[in-house]
Structure formats: C-alpha cells, structure tokens
Write an enzyme that holds these catalytic residues in place. Structure first.
Site, short mmCIF file in Angstrom:
data_model
loop_
_atom_site.label_atom_id
_atom_site.label_comp_id
_atom_site.label_asym_id
_atom_site.label_seq_id
_atom_site.Cartn_x
_atom_site.Cartn_y
_atom_site.Cartn_z
N GLY A 43 -5.10 -2.87 14.45
CA GLY A 43 -4.69 -1.83 13.50
C GLY A 43 -5.69 -0.70 13.56
O GLY A 43 -6.01 -0.09 12.55
N THR A 45 -5.67 2.26 14.51
CA THR A 45 -5.32 3.65 14.21
C THR A 45 -4.71 3.76 12.82
O THR A 45 -4.20 4.81 12.44
CB THR A 45 -4.32 4.19 15.26
N LYS A 185 -6.37 -8.36 2.23
CA LYS A 185 -5.34 -8.71 1.26
C LYS A 185 -4.09 -7.86 1.50
O LYS A 185 -4.19 -6.84 2.16
CB LYS A 185 -5.88 -8.55 -0.16
N LEU A 217 -16.42 -7.28 -3.27
CA LEU A 217 -17.63 -8.06 -3.06
C LEU A 217 -18.65 -7.30 -2.22
O LEU A 217 -19.81 -7.69 -2.12
CB LEU A 217 -17.30 -9.41 -2.40
N GLU A 254 -8.34 3.99 -12.85
CA GLU A 254 -8.00 4.96 -11.82
C GLU A 254 -7.27 6.14 -12.44
O GLU A 254 -6.55 5.98 -13.43
CB GLU A 254 -7.09 4.32 -10.77
N ASP A 273 -2.67 -6.60 -7.83
CA ASP A 273 -3.37 -5.63 -7.00
C ASP A 273 -4.87 -5.61 -7.30
O ASP A 273 -5.68 -5.41 -6.39
CB ASP A 273 -2.76 -4.24 -7.24
N HIS A 278 -10.13 -8.45 -7.28
CA HIS A 278 -11.40 -7.75 -7.52
C HIS A 278 -12.07 -8.16 -8.83
O HIS A 278 -13.24 -8.53 -8.86
CB HIS A 278 -11.18 -6.24 -7.55
N LYS A 371 -3.55 2.52 -13.55
CA LYS A 371 -3.38 3.79 -12.84
C LYS A 371 -3.01 4.86 -13.85
O LYS A 371 -2.56 4.56 -14.95
CB LYS A 371 -2.28 3.65 -11.80
N ARG A 376 -11.77 8.02 -13.51
CA ARG A 376 -11.96 7.05 -12.46
C ARG A 376 -13.33 6.42 -12.65
O ARG A 376 -14.35 7.11 -12.62
CB ARG A 376 -11.90 7.74 -11.10
#
Ligand SMILES: *[C@@H]1O[C@H](CO)[C@@H](O)[C@H](O)[C@H]1NC(C)=O
Ligand SMILES: *[C@@H]1O[C@H](CO)[C@@H](O)[C@H](O)[C@H]1NC(C)=O
Ligand SMILES: *[C@@H]1O[C@H](CO)[C@@H](O)[C@H](O)[C@H]1NC(C)=O
Ligand SMILES: *[C@@H]1O[C@H](CO)[C@@H](O)[C@H](O)[C@H]1NC(C)=O
Length: 801
Positions: A43, A45, A185, A217, A254, A273, A278, A371, A376
């Site tokens: 992956g 690019t 993830k 982490l 966020e 998410d 996290h 969100k 933030r």
C-alpha cells in the site's frame, strides 16, 4: 568490497552500499555483521503511506544507519511497475528532514534512502515469488546475512488474508532471520468478526510475528505513561488508587466531521473508531498493575490483559451518544441513500468505565470522543481528591503552591491550548522524575491556562524531539518491542468488553448536535448512580402516548384477598415498598436489637434491592440478618443463583456484617441439594438458633404466573403441608431443583410482603383475587400469617393489565 567493481543485475543496491561506505555514512562491512533488513510496505502509494509511513521509515533509516544493520525498502502496490514507481517516488522526493537533524547529513541520507528504495507490483502469487528471489539474490551477492523482514500492511482489511497467504507461502525469510508483519486497524467490527480475522491470520503467522498497530501507543505522551508511573513510583505508590483518585478523563476531541469517510464511518461509529482501541489502550496504561520490570514485554502484556479483564461490564446506560446534525446528509450523499434513511451511528460518545480491581473500584473513568466538536485536543487527565480544608481567603491562599489547589496529572497527547505533547504535574503534588535525554522542562507562558489553572501551577515537560506516532512505532517494530502493539488476546478481550454495549445501543437514536462551538452545553453529561446522562434535556419535547393515565390516578390503597393492598406505577411502588421495609427494620431493631429479613429470588425483587442499595442510607444494616426464602440448586457463584443476584444488586453495596448473611446451604460435600446431606435441616436449625420462635420479622415473597410463591409449586405437597420448616422442591422450569421455606415457616412471620409487578402477572393476579385457600392449586393462596400481617404490593400493570 569486491562487488563494487562490476555491478551485476540487482546491482543498484550494491553500488549504493559502496558509495555510502566511501562517504563514511555506513560502518565497514565487518561492523555490518548485524545483518540485513528488508522492509516491504504494502500500500506504498496509499494515504497512510504518503502521510506517515514513508516518513517513519526514513526516520528509522536516519536513526539506525549506524546500527550495524543494512536496509532496503520495498514499496509495493497493485499498480503496474511504471506508474507505481512514479507515484511512489513522487512521495519519497517530498520526505522532510526533521528540525532536529543536521541538514547536510539529512540530505545525504535522504539521497541514500531513495536509492535503497524500490517499487514492486505485488498482485499475483508470481510477483511475491519474484520479490523473494530478488531479496535472496541481493543478499547472496552482497555476502550479507539476513536479519529479518518487515511487511507493513497498509491495505484495507479485506485484502489481508490473500496477502498473508502469499507471504507465508513464498516470502518467509530463511531460518535464523525473523519475520514481522505489521497490521493496521480495523481489526474486526465486533467480537465475532475479530475472532474470525484473528483465526485466519493465526493460520499464516505466529503470534510473535504479528504487530497490530494502534498508533495511539506511539503518541509520545501515551507511550510515556508507563515509564512515568515506573520512574515516579515513590510518589505515586500511595496515591495511585481509589482512595486518592477522584476521577480520570480520557479524551480525544476532533473538529473535523466524517465527510468523505462515511462509507467507513457509517459501519463503525465513534466507539469502534476511537474508544474500543485508542482510548481503551490509554486506559490500560493507567489502570494496569506495574510489572516488576518494564523491559519484560511479556510481563507488561500480561498485566495489561489482566487490567482489561477486570473492567466491569458495560450496560446501555453506561454511555451517552450524539450525532452531528449534518451527518445524515453526508451519509445520504455519499452512500446514495434516500431521504428516509435514518442512521443511528454515533459520532460522539461519552462512556463511563469502571474497574472491579481493588485498586480502582468506584473510580469513574470517563472515555469521551467525538467529531464536529469545538476543539481538537487529546489528553488523559487524572484528578486527585483534595483532602485539604483551607482557612484563608482565596486571594491569600492563591499565593504559592498551596494544598488547596486542584491536584492533577495530565498526559497531554497533543493539539489544544498547548499544541505539543506534554506531561503536567500539579506543583502541589510532587516534582516528577523525567528522563532528561528525552523530556525537558517547559517554563514560561504564564498566561496560558490548562484545566482551570495557570501553567505556572504545574511542572510541565515536553519531548526534546517531537516524534510522529508512526516513527515511534516503526522504531519499536525494528526493536521487536511487542508491548507497543496489540496482541490477539488483548484485542479479543477488548472486543469482548465493548461488544455488549455496541449491541445494546445499535438501535438507539443518538442526540443530534449542531457541531462546533454551537454545541454549547448540549453534550455535557453527568454520572448518576453509576450511569451516564446528558445534563441538559433534549430540546425537543417527546410525547409518551403510552403514559396517558391521568396524573391524579396515583395511588390505589385498598384490600386484596382481605389484606391491605398498595398499588402504584411500578417505580413508585418499589420506592414505597423500600420505605416500608426500612420502617419494619427500624421497628424490629428498636424492639429486639435485630431485624431478620428473608428475601426471595427471581427478577421482581431486583429493583427493590437496587433501590435499597442506592437510596436508603439510614437502613440499620448493621443489625440486619439476611436470609434466603428460596434458592436454586446451583453453586452460589452461578449467575442463576438467587444469592448471586442478591449479592450483585444489594450485598456488595451495603455494610451488612458478613456473619449476618445466611445463604441457603444448597452446596454441601461438593454436590447440590442431595437429601442425605441434610441441607434443609441445617438451615432450619440455623433459623431456630438465631430467629426467636423461627418467626421472621419480614418475609418478602413474589408471585409466579402459575401461582407459585417462594419455591413452592402447584401440584405437589412439598412444603405446602406439614411442619417441616425448609424443604427441597421441584420446579417445572430449569434449574428444577430448589430449596425453599415451607408455608408453615412463612406463616410464622410477623410480616409478609408480596411483590407483584408487570403486565405478565395480570392474569394470575386477577385469578388469585377471586379464589379461596387452595395451596395445592395456587401455593400463594396458602400464605396467611397466623399472627402476623400480610401486605400486597401490586403495580398497576399487574392489577389492571
Ligand atoms: C506480476 O505478475 C503478473 C502475472 O503473474 C505479470 O504479468 C506481471 O508482469 C508481474 N509484475 C511485475 C512487475 O513483474
Ligand atoms: C504457511 O506456510 C507453511 C509452510 O510453507 C505451510 O505448511 C502452511 O500450510 C501455511 N499456512 C497456510 C494457512 O497456508
Ligand atoms: C529488566 O529486564 C531486562 C530484560 O530482561 C534486563 O536486561 C534488566 O537487567 C532488568 N532490569 C532489572 C532492574 O532487573
Ligand atoms: C415465642 O412463642 C411463645 C409461645 O408461642 C410466646 O409466648 C413468646 O412470646 C414468643 N417469643 C417471641 C420472642 O416472639
């Protein structure tokens, strides 16, 4: 360096290695004895690679160029060779030199890094075989020993299995060299899908080969939580527990919304998410027990797993959920849904997490993310209780670092007012020990306030070198530090923790919020007896068509089967019953110094237990003896056990002396309710010894839809006739075997309360209201205390249907 003279086929690298040697950038071949590492970025690019991974690999190269390892970097994607090459080198050319690196050295190293990098099309099995051969040929021609291979999967999860199969079958390094595969993830969507994905990967890779990334982490402030706790043990040992910590907030806010990402977001939502991974990881670093030696990865992982497993299960009311208003239209546009499509995907969540460990029991951990919020910022904030009472007026007391001020430790992850990772410790706590080589003290900015206090109230440290999370993680992959990654066990335990909540809220409509500063206090929430709720009411009035009973129709108080009847809506009824139980208790204690209370099992009394646990703080528990009216023949630790339920909902929340608690002896000699073990006689004897005349002060009963009460069932004489106090019976429903008070024992009580709630009990309630004493048909009809009082507590639904 013989190969320098005639560059053969894959000779580019050799040429590079030689040049580098002459430039002094590389150690001599003798020093290169550590061997060669091939890094394959799948992956190469894609977005993540462009934004972070190549920069992280470049950082690794800069940091490790003199480590004794040599490197090659292989970018790979499905794109054909030429266009792929071009795309990849466009990214590589833009690699930045970090501000803390000497520009000359960096420019030289970047040049070398580009020359050591190559693009590969990896689409077919053959492409993987070719890659493997190229690596082998290079190593043989160079005379380099192979140290290991890193395969970084920066691809969507549906592609994992196929790539994993190819790597396992044709790209494994020879014996003696390691393989590390790095996975991004999402690792599943819930417990079941995570288990499935884990099982597939396990067939291709060994556990020690897999590095599941949670980039949190690698955030410097998060990565420093454990070292901080370790290095400051002297100060933290006495206060890092429920006696001193008031609460912990783990927050990732966020400003951006989910626009452009809804095809992913609509399936995941904020809990999957951000919270499941996290924030849970940060929580573990805070709550886990410290292993004796932080360098022992295995111990760190074990302690973390243990912390995860000691979290209390979440319920629907553990969370508050929101969705920014424009989300619906983003989904409709991007996913081509009609106007009537309703999404319940939360874009904001606050969750109250609690641990049952002795260290943390009762401390609220608030995990919050969303969100379209006002700022933030990310942080982990530990707020300590303040035990000081300050006698001076506020103006005087604010001088110095008084004990009156808030005490907190903050791991500031980034952005927000500070705009840098940082560790903050209130000056009235202690001056922390920080590693001087990697963290430096920050002074100045006295006007800046963090969590209500000027920066000058804290010791503040920030990293000497600010590192992106991926650079930190890539360095840890290189060093084989598995404690910075998510193991399969850890992953599954986390999903096991979150999945029940996700299931219970899947249909729950989240509260809508406008987004940004306009949210005002709409998303503020509070803790109310172990649950979360928004503090402000939803602005829209909701109608409750089913609550159309006139409000003055509140209490019916009359007679039922010639005995007093109390009837209300079930919530009011439970509260009335709890008060009446407390009154009975106080009366008994005033008379005899003791209160003997016998409680039934089943679901009806659970609400009563909870009510008593949470509202009746003056209850004379210290003088109360608690007995069981009936019990199922299962071990007391079985969730089916009445005692277990009583313990969960009442006993563990109150201070009743251990020796006043009398579970039924259903489990004797390692077997359940065997007549010859004499459990019934044992319990009867204990009652006779402690309860005067075996006459309980209060017996609480329920009513089954078949007319049973306690565990006395129709069509059997067990316990309905005769004088035996405690009997074994058979229930028509599982678990069949029961132990129960007999009617004769019940009828000796001074007071008997019968609690009946719910529409499902309406038919039997109506029937019982009309029949005489026929215990063989309806055991409840045999309840009639010989000299005591019987009171019926029946809610409207049961009484009126
Ligand atoms: C990858 O494999 C396919 C078919 O096996 C082949 O056509 C293609 O040329 C290969 N790509 C490269 C860059 O070798
Ligand atoms: C992984 O490779 C080994 C060795 O080639 C092979 O025995 C094993 O079957 C492979 N696993 C899978 C799931 O293909
Ligand atoms: C901690 O463990 C590491 C690795 O096993 C070892 O090198 C180190 O000496 C240990 N430190 C202490 C203080 O025991
Ligand atoms: C026990 O029963 C006897 C006889 O029925 C009675 O006289 C006595 O008062 C009772 N004792 C108590 C404490 O209720």
């Amino acid at each position: 360096l013989p190969p320098c003279v005639t560059p053969p086929e894959p000779g580019l690298w050799m040429w590079v290695l030689c040049t580098m040697f002459f430039m002094g950038a590389l150690p001599s071949p003798a020093e290169m004895s550590q061997g060669h590492i091939s890094v394959v970025l799948l992956g190469a690019t894609g977005d993540l690679a462009k934004k972070y991974l190549w920069q992280g690999l470049f950082q690794l190269y800069m940091d490790q160029v003199s480590s004794g390892h040599s490197f090659t970097f292989h970018g790979a994607a499905l794109t054909a060779l030429e266009p792929g090459q071009k795309m990849m080198f466009d990214v590589l050319k833009k690699l930045a030199c970090p501000p803390d690196e000497a520009p000359d050295r960096c420019a030289v190293l970047k040049d070398q890094f580009l020359k050591l990098s190559q693009y590969h099309q990896l689409k077919t099995a053959e492409n993987y075989t070719v890659l493997n051969r190229e690596i082998e040929v290079l190593l043989r021609q160079e005379g380099l020993k192979e140290a290991g291979r890193i395969f970084y999967f920066s691809v969507p999860p549906f592609a994992y299995t196929e790539i994993a199969r190819h790597i396992n079958s044709s790209c494994r390094p020879p014996p003696g060299a390691w393989l590390r595969v790095v996975l991004e993830k999402p690792f599943g969507h819930d417990l079941e899908s995570a288990q499935q994905l884990a099982a597939e990967l396990t067939s291709f890779f060994r556990e020690e080969e897999m590095y599941r990334v949670d980039h949190y982490l690698g955030k410097q402030a998060v990565a420093h939580i454990l070292p901080f706790r370790d290095q400051n043990q002297e100060f933290l040992d006495p206060i890092w527990n429920r006696h001193h910590v008031e609460r912990v907030e783990i927050v990732l806010k966020e400003v951006v919304d989910a626009k452009g990402r809804t095809s992913f977001y609509e399936q995941y939502g904020v809990i999957r998410d951000v919270l499941q991974n996290h924030l849970t990881e940060a929580l573990m670093f805070l709550t886990m027990e410290l292993p004796g030696n932080l360098s022992r990865t295995e111990e760190v992982l074990q302690c973390k797993l243990q912390a995860l497993r000691s979290l209390r299960g979440l319920e629907k009311h553990s969370a508050v959920l929101g969705q920014y208003q424009a989300y619906a239209s983003h989904v409709q546009e991007e996913l081509k849904k009609g106007q009537d499509y309703v999404s319940t995907t939360p874009t904001f969540a606050g969750v109250l997490v609690q641990s049952d460990s002795l260290r943390w029991e009762g401390v609220p951990f608030l995990l919050t993310s969303g969100k379209a919020l006002d700022e933030r910022v990310g942080y982990v904030r530990v707020l300590f209780k303040n035990r000081a009472y300050c006698t001076q007026s506020e103006t005087l007391r604010d001088a110095g670092h008084s004990q009156c001020k808030a005490k907190q430790i903050i791991f500031y992850i980034g952005h927000g007012a500070l705009n840098t990772p940082a560790v903050l410790v209130s000056r009235n706590l202690f001056r922390p020990v920080m590693p001087k080589s990697s963290w430096r003290e920050v002074v100045g900015q006295p006007e800046l306030h963090v969590f209500g206090q000027p920066l000058s109230d804290y010791y503040v440290y920030s990293p000497v070198k600010e590192r992106d999370a991926y650079s930190v993680l890539i360095s840890n992959i290189y060093h084989g530090r598995k404690d910075f990654f998510i193991t399969t066990e850890n992953l599954l335990a986390s999903w096991a923790f979150w999945t029940p909540l996700l299931n219970s809220i899947s249909q729950q409509p989240p509260r809508l919020y406008p987004g940004g500063v306009e949210n005002q206090n709409l998303l503020d929430f509070e803790m109310v007896s172990g649950e979360l709720a928004f503090t402000a009411a939803e602005p829209v009035e909701l109608l409750h068509p089913d609550r159309s009973m006139p409000s003055d129709f509140k209490t019916i108080q009359s007679k039922f089967r010639q005995s007093p009847l109390v009837s209300m809506w079930s919530e009011d009824l439970i509260s009335q019953l709890a008060s009446d139980v407390e009154k009975a208790a106080n009366r008994a204690v005033a008379g005899s110094g003791q209160f003997h209370l016998a409680l039934s099992g089943g679901s009806s009394p659970v609400a009563l237990f909870q009510r008593l646990a949470r509202h009746h703080y003056a209850f004379p528990w210290r003088h109360t003896h608690i007995w069981l009216v009936d019990e199922r023949c299962v071990p007391l630790t079985d969730p089916e056990s009445n005692f277990f339920s009583l313990h969960s909902h009442l006993l563990q929340s109150i201070r009743v002396p251990y020796f006043n608690v009398h579970p039924m002896p259903v489990h004797l000699n390692q077997r359940l309710c065997v007549e010859e073990d004499g459990g019934t006689e044992l319990y009867a004897k204990e009652i006779a010894a402690l309860v005067a005349n075996s006459s309980f002060d209060l017996v609480l009963l329920g009513l089954g839809t078949d007319g049973h009460t306690a565990s006395l069932f129709p069509d059997s004489e067990d316990g309905l006739e005769g004088t035996q106090a405690v009997v074994l019976t058979e229930s028509p429903i599982k678990p069949h075997q029961r132990m129960s008070f007999s009617l004769s024992l019940i009828n000796k009580a001074r007071q008997v309360f019968v609690l009946v709630v719910g529409k499902g009990k309406h038919d039997i309630t109506t029937q019982i209201s009309r029949v005489g004493r026929q215990p063989r048909k309806w055991p409840i009809s045999g309840v009639s205390p010989s000299s005591g009082q019987l009171v019926w507590y029946v809610d409207y639904e049961a009484l009126l249907g």
